[in-house]
Design a protein around this motif. Structure first.
Motif, PDB file in Angstrom:
ATOM      1  N   MET A 152      40.070 -66.404 -34.356  1.00 51.99           N
ATOM      2  CA  MET A 152      40.817 -65.146 -34.292  1.00 51.99           C
ATOM      3  C   MET A 152      41.504 -65.009 -32.937  1.00 51.99           C
ATOM      4  SD  MET A 152      38.545 -62.254 -36.250  1.00 51.99           S
ATOM      5  CE  MET A 152      37.061 -62.464 -35.246  1.00 51.99           C
ATOM      6  N   LYS A 153      42.620 -64.312 -32.940  1.00 51.63           N
ATOM      7  CA  LYS A 153      43.378 -64.088 -31.714  1.00 51.63           C
ATOM      8  C   LYS A 153      42.598 -63.179 -30.769  1.00 51.63           C
ATOM      9  CE  LYS A 153      47.823 -63.762 -32.065  1.00 51.63           C
ATOM     10  NZ  LYS A 153      49.215 -63.274 -32.305  1.00 51.63           N
ATOM     11  N   LYS A 154      42.658 -63.498 -29.475  1.00 48.31           N
ATOM     12  CA  LYS A 154      41.933 -62.711 -28.477  1.00 48.31           C
ATOM     13  C   LYS A 154      42.736 -61.461 -28.110  1.00 48.31           C
ATOM     14  CE  LYS A 154      39.100 -66.270 -26.274  1.00 48.31           C
ATOM     15  NZ  LYS A 154      37.834 -65.624 -26.644  1.00 48.31           N
ATOM     16  N   LEU A 155      42.154 -60.300 -28.406  1.00 43.54           N
ATOM     17  CA  LEU A 155      42.744 -59.009 -28.072  1.00 43.54           C
ATOM     18  C   LEU A 155      41.917 -58.387 -26.954  1.00 43.54           C
ATOM     19  CD1 LEU A 155      44.402 -56.410 -28.419  1.00 43.54           C
ATOM     20  CD2 LEU A 155      42.955 -55.844 -30.389  1.00 43.54           C
ATOM     21  N   ILE A 156      42.541 -58.164 -25.815  1.00 48.03           N
ATOM     22  CA  ILE A 156      41.871 -57.539 -24.680  1.00 48.03           C
ATOM     23  C   ILE A 156      42.485 -56.156 -24.484  1.00 48.03           C
ATOM     24  CG2 ILE A 156      41.205 -57.747 -22.267  1.00 48.03           C
ATOM     25  CD1 ILE A 156      40.188 -60.027 -24.110  1.00 48.03           C
ATOM     26  N   VAL A 157      41.628 -55.152 -24.386  1.00 48.73           N
ATOM     27  CA  VAL A 157      42.079 -53.768 -24.269  1.00 48.73           C
ATOM     28  C   VAL A 157      41.528 -53.169 -22.978  1.00 48.73           C
ATOM     29  CG1 VAL A 157      42.118 -51.486 -25.348  1.00 48.73           C
ATOM     30  CG2 VAL A 157      42.089 -53.534 -26.787  1.00 48.73           C
ATOM     31  N   LEU A 158      42.398 -52.554 -22.205  1.00 48.79           N
ATOM     32  CA  LEU A 158      41.999 -51.818 -21.001  1.00 48.79           C
ATOM     33  C   LEU A 158      42.094 -50.332 -21.312  1.00 48.79           C
ATOM     34  CD1 LEU A 158      41.332 -51.605 -17.929  1.00 48.79           C
ATOM     35  CD2 LEU A 158      43.807 -51.670 -17.521  1.00 48.79           C
ATOM     36  N   THR A 159      40.982 -49.608 -21.192  1.00 51.45           N
ATOM     37  CA  THR A 159      40.990 -48.173 -21.494  1.00 51.45           C
ATOM     38  C   THR A 159      40.694 -47.354 -20.250  1.00 51.45           C
ATOM     39  OG1 THR A 159      38.637 -47.988 -22.094  1.00 51.45           O
ATOM     40  CG2 THR A 159      40.178 -48.644 -23.837  1.00 51.45           C
ATOM     41  N   GLY A 160      41.213 -46.118 -20.269  1.00 49.04           N
ATOM     42  CA  GLY A 160      40.993 -45.194 -19.167  1.00 49.04           C
ATOM     43  C   GLY A 160      40.608 -43.826 -19.656  1.00 49.04           C
ATOM     44  N   ALA A 161      40.702 -42.854 -18.766  1.00 48.75           N
ATOM     45  CA  ALA A 161      40.185 -41.514 -19.027  1.00 48.75           C
ATOM     46  C   ALA A 161      40.818 -40.845 -20.242  1.00 48.75           C
ATOM     47  CB  ALA A 161      40.384 -40.639 -17.793  1.00 48.75           C
ATOM     48  N   GLY A 162      42.063 -41.218 -20.563  1.00 50.01           N
ATOM     49  CA  GLY A 162      42.748 -40.578 -21.678  1.00 50.01           C
ATOM     50  C   GLY A 162      42.065 -40.756 -23.014  1.00 50.01           C
ATOM     51  N   ILE A 163      41.364 -41.870 -23.189  1.00 45.39           N
ATOM     52  CA  ILE A 163      40.699 -42.092 -24.478  1.00 45.39           C
ATOM     53  C   ILE A 163      39.444 -41.230 -24.584  1.00 45.39           C
ATOM     54  CG2 ILE A 163      39.316 -44.111 -23.767  1.00 45.39           C
ATOM     55  CD1 ILE A 163      40.011 -45.352 -26.529  1.00 45.39           C
ATOM     56  N   SER A 164      38.738 -41.022 -23.485  1.00 47.21           N
ATOM     57  CA  SER A 164      37.551 -40.171 -23.511  1.00 47.21           C
ATOM     58  C   SER A 164      37.914 -38.690 -23.522  1.00 47.21           C
ATOM     59  CB  SER A 164      36.653 -40.469 -22.310  1.00 47.21           C
ATOM     60  OG  SER A 164      36.073 -41.746 -22.413  1.00 47.21           O
ATOM     61  N   ALA A 165      39.084 -38.357 -22.974  1.00 50.25           N
ATOM     62  CA  ALA A 165      39.514 -36.958 -22.939  1.00 50.25           C
ATOM     63  C   ALA A 165      39.617 -36.382 -24.345  1.00 50.25           C
ATOM     64  CB  ALA A 165      40.846 -36.838 -22.213  1.00 50.25           C
ATOM     65  N   GLU A 166      39.973 -37.219 -25.330  1.00 55.71           N
ATOM     66  CA  GLU A 166      40.084 -36.742 -26.705  1.00 55.71           C
ATOM     67  C   GLU A 166      38.730 -36.394 -27.308  1.00 55.71           C
ATOM     68  OE1 GLU A 166      42.812 -38.727 -29.355  1.00 55.71           O
ATOM     69  OE2 GLU A 166      43.879 -39.593 -27.650  1.00 55.71           O
ATOM     70  N   SER A 167      37.653 -36.820 -26.660  1.00 57.31           N
ATOM     71  CA  SER A 167      36.312 -36.418 -27.086  1.00 57.31           C
ATOM     72  C   SER A 167      35.827 -35.182 -26.338  1.00 57.31           C
ATOM     73  CB  SER A 167      35.313 -37.566 -26.860  1.00 57.31           C
ATOM     74  OG  SER A 167      35.522 -38.612 -27.777  1.00 57.31           O
ATOM     75  N   GLY A 168      36.607 -34.737 -25.339  1.00 56.92           N
ATOM     76  CA  GLY A 168      36.227 -33.557 -24.583  1.00 56.92           C
ATOM     77  C   GLY A 168      35.640 -33.839 -23.218  1.00 56.92           C
ATOM     78  N   ILE A 169      35.741 -35.075 -22.749  1.00 50.93           N
ATOM     79  CA  ILE A 169      35.239 -35.414 -21.420  1.00 50.93           C
ATOM     80  C   ILE A 169      36.343 -35.171 -20.400  1.00 50.93           C
ATOM     81  CG2 ILE A 169      34.499 -37.322 -19.933  1.00 50.93           C
ATOM     82  CD1 ILE A 169      32.806 -38.349 -22.149  1.00 50.93           C
ATOM     83  N   SER A 170      36.020 -34.422 -19.358  1.00 52.38           N
ATOM     84  CA  SER A 170      37.009 -34.025 -18.354  1.00 52.38           C
ATOM     85  C   SER A 170      37.489 -35.218 -17.545  1.00 52.38           C
ATOM     86  CB  SER A 170      36.411 -32.985 -17.410  1.00 52.38           C
ATOM     87  OG  SER A 170      36.015 -31.842 -18.121  1.00 52.38           O
ATOM     88  N   THR A 171      38.743 -35.147 -17.144  1.00 51.51           N
ATOM     89  CA  THR A 171      39.303 -36.143 -16.242  1.00 51.51           C
ATOM     90  C   THR A 171      39.760 -35.431 -14.982  1.00 51.51           C
ATOM     91  OG1 THR A 171      41.569 -35.915 -17.076  1.00 51.51           O
ATOM     92  CG2 THR A 171      40.142 -37.466 -18.221  1.00 51.51           C
ATOM     93  N   PHE A 172      39.570 -36.044 -13.836  1.00 49.68           N
ATOM     94  CA  PHE A 172      39.893 -35.358 -12.588  1.00 49.68           C
ATOM     95  C   PHE A 172      41.371 -35.378 -12.275  1.00 49.68           C
ATOM     96  CE2 PHE A 172      39.015 -39.678 -11.057  1.00 49.68           C
ATOM     97  CZ  PHE A 172      40.046 -39.888 -10.162  1.00 49.68           C
ATOM     98  N   ARG A 173      42.107 -36.362 -12.752  1.00 50.63           N
ATOM     99  CA  ARG A 173      43.518 -36.460 -12.374  1.00 50.63           C
ATOM    100  C   ARG A 173      44.393 -35.447 -13.103  1.00 50.63           C
ATOM    101  NH1 ARG A 173      44.481 -40.296  -8.846  1.00 50.63           N
ATOM    102  NH2 ARG A 173      42.868 -41.864  -8.569  1.00 50.63           N
ATOM    103  N   ASP A 174      43.851 -34.767 -14.097  1.00 48.04           N
ATOM    104  CA  ASP A 174      44.585 -33.701 -14.764  1.00 48.04           C
ATOM    105  C   ASP A 174      44.266 -32.349 -14.158  1.00 48.04           C
ATOM    106  OD1 ASP A 174      45.856 -35.380 -16.516  1.00 48.04           O
ATOM    107  OD2 ASP A 174      44.268 -35.273 -18.011  1.00 48.04           O
ATOM    108  N   GLN A 175      43.499 -32.319 -13.096  1.00 46.90           N
ATOM    109  CA  GLN A 175      43.057 -31.053 -12.524  1.00 46.90           C
ATOM    110  C   GLN A 175      43.337 -31.006 -11.032  1.00 46.90           C
ATOM    111  OE1 GLN A 175      39.040 -30.006 -13.931  1.00 46.90           O
ATOM    112  NE2 GLN A 175      39.241 -31.662 -15.389  1.00 46.90           N
ATOM    113  N   ASN A 176      44.553 -31.398 -10.659  1.00 46.37           N
ATOM    114  CA  ASN A 176      44.970 -31.341  -9.259  1.00 46.37           C
ATOM    115  C   ASN A 176      44.008 -32.055  -8.315  1.00 46.37           C
ATOM    116  OD1 ASN A 176      47.260 -29.728  -9.898  1.00 46.37           O
ATOM    117  ND2 ASN A 176      45.916 -27.960 -10.081  1.00 46.37           N
ATOM    118  N   GLY A 177      43.512 -33.182  -8.771  1.00 46.98           N
ATOM    119  CA  GLY A 177      42.617 -33.962  -7.928  1.00 46.98           C
ATOM    120  C   GLY A 177      41.182 -33.478  -7.939  1.00 46.98           C
ATOM    121  N   LEU A 178      40.889 -32.446  -8.727  1.00 49.07           N
ATOM    122  CA  LEU A 178      39.523 -31.935  -8.815  1.00 49.07           C
ATOM    123  C   LEU A 178      38.840 -32.485 -10.052  1.00 49.07           C
ATOM    124  CD1 LEU A 178      40.024 -28.169  -7.889  1.00 49.07           C
ATOM    125  CD2 LEU A 178      39.362 -30.048  -6.386  1.00 49.07           C
ATOM    126  N   TRP A 179      37.565 -32.736  -9.938  1.00 47.80           N
ATOM    127  CA  TRP A 179      36.764 -33.199 -11.060  1.00 47.80           C
ATOM    128  C   TRP A 179      35.662 -32.165 -11.267  1.00 47.80           C
ATOM    129  CZ3 TRP A 179      34.007 -38.643 -11.162  1.00 47.80           C
ATOM    130  CH2 TRP A 179      33.632 -38.937 -12.468  1.00 47.80           C
TER     131      TRP A 179
END
Length: 227
Positions: A1-28
């Motif tokens: 099978m072809k190798k698929l490599i995925v890099l994920t960041g805060a945006g994928i967890s944000a859809e579950s309701g986990i806060s991200t600091f970069r959307d809050q003026n540098g505050l977490w």
């Protein structure tokens, strides 16, 4: 099978309701990063740092994987999939993804302040002052704080260099060295970047931007790669 490599960041967890600091003026969660996510913060006030991560851990237990996490797991049926995540939660694993490399650590683990090779799974969400490793030293969150080296970086680079298809989901690519991983993708390999706000990337002929959130963007991706 072809190798698929995925890099994920805060945006994928944000859809579950986990806060991200970069959307809050540098505050977490109303904290400056320097107060809770640096070695200096730990040295100055370890109890504050432990309390902060206890709350993040508790929050992570209260949410569930979302459609984007499940979409990545579904891709394992057709690809040799590995996920490199900047996130410290365990939502990829809970969704069923088999291979997950955590660049910035794992919130449900703790490690020795004396010997970083001593890493422990946490039972529950609290880590307190006085919780010690087998050597008798205080345990700290198993997190890569700002200003610390990223020990999993070499493994991540190796995975990226193997990619036959590379996908970036939900990251602004503002944090280094993780943001530099895209430079290790072979120029012949297709790159798909999924984020509603186009990251600051220099476009290349092999790169396509999908300006959608993680869950809808991954649906679009499947159509583009005919799956």
């Amino acid at each position: 099978m072809k190798k698929l490599i995925v890099l994920t960041g805060a945006g994928i967890s944000a859809e579950s309701g986990i806060s991200t600091f970069r959307d809050q003026n540098g505050l977490w969660e109303n904290h400056r990063i320097e107060e809770v996510a640096t070695p200096e913060a730990w040295a100055k006030d370890p109890e504050k740092v432990l309390k902060f991560y206890n709350q993040r851990r508790k929050q992570a237990l209260e949410v569930a994987p979302n459609a984007a996490h499940r979409a990545l797991t579904d891709l394992e049926r057709d690809y040799d999939l590995a996920v490199i995540t900047q996130n410290i939660d365990n939502l990829h694993e809970r969704a069923g993804t088999s291979r997950v490399l955590h660049l910035h650590g794992e919130i449900f683990k703790a490690r020795s302040t004396q010997d970083p090779r001593l890493v422990y799974e946490l039972d529950g969400w609290e880590l307190k002052l006085g919780d010690c490793c087998a050597l008798g030293s205080q345990l700290r969150p198993h997190i890569v704080w700002f200003g610390e080296e990223v020990p999993m970086m070499d493994q991540a680079i190796d995975l990226v260099q193997q990619a036959e298809l590379f996908v970036i989901v939900g990251t602004s690519l503002a944090v280094y060295p993780a943001a530099g991983l895209v430079q290790y993708v072979d120029p012949s390999v297709p790159i798909y970047v999924i984020d509603p706000r186009q990251p600051n990337l220099r476009p290349t002929p092999n790169m396509k931007f999908i300006l959608e959130n993680a869950s809808t963007g991954l649906q679009t991706l499947r159509k583009l790669i005919n799956l």
